[in-house]
Enzyme design. Structure first.
Site, PDB file in Angstrom:
ATOM      1  N   VAL A 294       0.838  -1.205   0.000  1.00 20.74           N
ATOM      2  CA  VAL A 294       0.000   0.000   0.000  1.00 20.74           C
ATOM      3  C   VAL A 294       0.875   1.259   0.000  1.00 20.74           C
ATOM      4  O   VAL A 294       0.602   2.225  -0.720  1.00 20.74           O
ATOM      5  CB  VAL A 294      -0.956   0.003   1.213  1.00 20.74           C
ATOM      6  CG1 VAL A 294      -1.647   1.361   1.364  1.00 20.74           C
ATOM      7  CG2 VAL A 294      -2.002  -1.090   1.062  1.00 20.74           C
ATOM      8  N   ALA A 295       1.954   1.244   0.791  1.00 21.28           N
ATOM      9  CA  ALA A 295       2.858   2.395   0.839  1.00 21.28           C
ATOM     10  C   ALA A 295       3.527   2.624  -0.515  1.00 21.28           C
ATOM     11  O   ALA A 295       3.574   3.752  -1.018  1.00 21.28           O
ATOM     12  CB  ALA A 295       3.912   2.184   1.923  1.00 21.28           C
ATOM     13  N   TRP A 297       2.452   1.607  -3.382  1.00 22.24           N
ATOM     14  CA  TRP A 297       1.404   1.964  -4.343  1.00 22.24           C
ATOM     15  C   TRP A 297       1.104   3.460  -4.297  1.00 22.24           C
ATOM     16  O   TRP A 297       0.884   4.086  -5.333  1.00 22.24           O
ATOM     17  CB  TRP A 297       0.141   1.154  -4.046  1.00 22.24           C
ATOM     18  CG  TRP A 297      -1.002   1.460  -4.959  1.00 22.24           C
ATOM     19  CD1 TRP A 297      -1.201   0.952  -6.218  1.00 22.24           C
ATOM     20  CD2 TRP A 297      -2.099   2.341  -4.709  1.00 22.24           C
ATOM     21  NE1 TRP A 297      -2.364   1.477  -6.758  1.00 22.24           N
ATOM     22  CE2 TRP A 297      -2.931   2.323  -5.853  1.00 22.24           C
ATOM     23  CE3 TRP A 297      -2.460   3.137  -3.624  1.00 22.24           C
ATOM     24  CZ2 TRP A 297      -4.103   3.077  -5.934  1.00 22.24           C
ATOM     25  CZ3 TRP A 297      -3.621   3.891  -3.698  1.00 22.24           C
ATOM     26  CH2 TRP A 297      -4.424   3.857  -4.844  1.00 22.24           C
ATOM     27  N   HIS A 298       1.149   4.037  -3.096  1.00 20.58           N
ATOM     28  CA  HIS A 298       0.885   5.470  -2.975  1.00 20.58           C
ATOM     29  C   HIS A 298       2.013   6.295  -3.599  1.00 20.58           C
ATOM     30  O   HIS A 298       1.754   7.207  -4.365  1.00 20.58           O
ATOM     31  CB  HIS A 298       0.719   5.864  -1.503  1.00 20.58           C
ATOM     32  CG  HIS A 298      -0.657   5.640  -0.969  1.00 20.58           C
ATOM     33  ND1 HIS A 298      -1.056   4.445  -0.416  1.00 20.58           N
ATOM     34  CD2 HIS A 298      -1.744   6.461  -0.911  1.00 20.58           C
ATOM     35  CE1 HIS A 298      -2.317   4.540  -0.028  1.00 20.58           C
ATOM     36  NE2 HIS A 298      -2.764   5.741  -0.324  1.00 20.58           N
ATOM     37  N   ASP A 299       3.242   5.974  -3.227  1.00 16.87           N
ATOM     38  CA  ASP A 299       4.393   6.717  -3.777  1.00 16.87           C
ATOM     39  C   ASP A 299       5.679   6.104  -3.226  1.00 16.87           C
ATOM     40  O   ASP A 299       5.653   5.367  -2.240  1.00 16.87           O
ATOM     41  CB  ASP A 299       4.323   8.204  -3.397  1.00 16.87           C
ATOM     42  CG  ASP A 299       5.047   9.085  -4.412  1.00 16.87           C
ATOM     43  OD1 ASP A 299       5.782   8.540  -5.263  1.00 16.87           O
ATOM     44  OD2 ASP A 299       4.871  10.319  -4.368  1.00 16.87           O
TER      45      ASP A 299
END
Length: 410
Positions: A294-295, A297-299
């Site tokens: 998730v991290a 995926w965000h940036d």
């Protein structure tokens, strides 16, 4: 109907990304080809995830690629990159590519995601509907995320859960929420203090108020963005999951918080990562893998990885305590009272941890952790810390009463 939406969405894509539309279509086409080739092999999951993560990282590292990488004759196309960076939107496209891959794989195996879900007809797994799903205009920029099967089943048969009256009411509520955001931005300067760094010069009480305000501002901001695109999709006949089904101030544990913050993403993670990784049998290990993804995926930022790992660190004790609580059977009123008080105390700790993790991830970064701790563990900060904890404790008890009232009302 799929051809109509494909043409509309392609036009929308050209407006947003200009010449960079070719990157979106090329990667999407290559993914479709690989899925069709590997779908019946044992290497399918490895191929799908490797392909997706490779482009997730490369798109960010190379900042959407310059056309000069493909030769000087194409460099002029860099002047026609559209109005929106394609690599930002492509993070959602990657989620849809994974969704298509697994839904198609399960359809080929005749298994489906679960026994209740039926796969769509085989002719729905065509390139045209696949591409329409990836770039469907109402949900393209920021979701909400919907599985391929759910999208394809609504493409020719529009949703019937929302009548016209319900959609109008949904739109009115969105307008009222937008007015609330306008009032907040004009009269409450949480973000200005956070972004400028001026809050480091303020008292512990001011830091608490600004930190709490920033998180509520973030919630309302995403609430407006996601509900706007969901409203657009509902008007067009496709129902997507609600991303913010519960207010941020009505969550006292990490599990309920993540089920109600970007809820469609949570459902995607459960469907395509958590359960394939082993589900509840490997829960403690799975959360580290999922939050790291998730991290990324965000940036590609250290502060987001810090946010992910802090969240996991706070999540593990909650999972352990829940397991202990489930194993212990409360048989009398005194035991039930004790259990409720312990739960309220744990809720207060969890809310505090959530604030810290999200402020580190999205505001102050990992370098600000020591400053934040020092501010509240200082002599002047202790009364504020105790008051904050008591406030969250009382708030958690209030949430319990709201839950009890809802159960009695059913």
């Amino acid at each position: 109907m799929s051809n109509v939406w494909l043409l509309i969405s392609l036009a929308y894509l050209l407006y947003l990304h200009g010449a960079c539309t070719v990157f979106v279509l090329s990667i999407a086409s290559l993914n479709f080809l690989l899925v069709k080739i590997f779908v019946k092999t044992k290497y399918f999951s490895l191929m799908l995830w490797s392909f997706s993560i490779f482009f997730l990282l490369c798109n960010r590292v190379y900042e959407g690629y310059s056309f000069s990488l493909f030769g000087q004759r194409w460099i002029f196309l860099d002047n026609f990159r559209g109005v929106f960076r394609w690599q930002i939107c492509f993070n959602f496209v990657i989620l849809r590519m994974v969704s298509f891959g697994y839904d198609y794989c399960w359809a080929c195996q005749g298994s489906g995601f679960n026994q209740k879900e039926k796969s769509v007809p085989s002719d729905k797994y065509s390139f045209g509907i696949y591409l329409c799903y990836l770039i469907y205009a109402p949900l393209y920029i920021s979701g909400p995320i919907i599985s391929f099967n759910a999208f394809a089943s609504q493409l020719e048969t529009p949703q019937k859960n929302y009548a016209l009256k319900d959609i109008v009411l949904y739109g009115v509520r969105w307008i009222l929420s937008l007015l609330l955001m306008e009032l907040m931005t004009h009269f409450f300067y949480y973000n200005a203090f956070a972004i400028s760094g001026l809050w480091k010069q303020l008292s512990a009480m001011d830091v608490f108020i600004i930190g709490y305000g920033v998180l509520n501002f973030m919630w309302l901001k995403f609430f407006l963005i996601w509900r706007y695109f969901r409203l657009w999709s509902l008007i067009c006949g496709v129902e997507a999951p609600e991303n913010m089904p519960k207010c941020i101030n009505n969550c006292y544990n990490l599990e309920s918080f993540w089920k109600s913050w970007h809820a469609s993403y949570n459902k995607w993670l459960v469907r395509y990562m958590y359960i394939p990784l082993g589900g509840s049998q490997r829960k403690i290990l799975n959360i580290w893998v999922i939050f790291t993804f998730v991290a990324l995926w965000h940036d590609l930022e250290w502060k987001l990885l810090s946010w992910a790992w802090l969240t996991c660190l706070f999540y593990v004790p909650e999972l352990v305590l829940k397991s202990v609580a489930n194993a212990c059977q409360v048989e009398n009123a005194l035991g039930e009272l004790f259990f409720r008080e312990v739960s309220a105390t744990a809720g207060a700790v969890t809310i505090t941890c959530l604030m810290v993790a999200n402020l580190v991830g999205f505001v102050i970064g990992p370098s600000g952790i020591s400053w934040l701790i020092a501010r509240f563990l200082h002599k002047e900060g202790w009364p504020i810390l105790v008051g904050m904890f008591l406030t969250f404790y009382v708030g958690t008890k209030l949430m319990f009463h709201i839950q009890d009232a809802k159960r009695k009302g059913r």
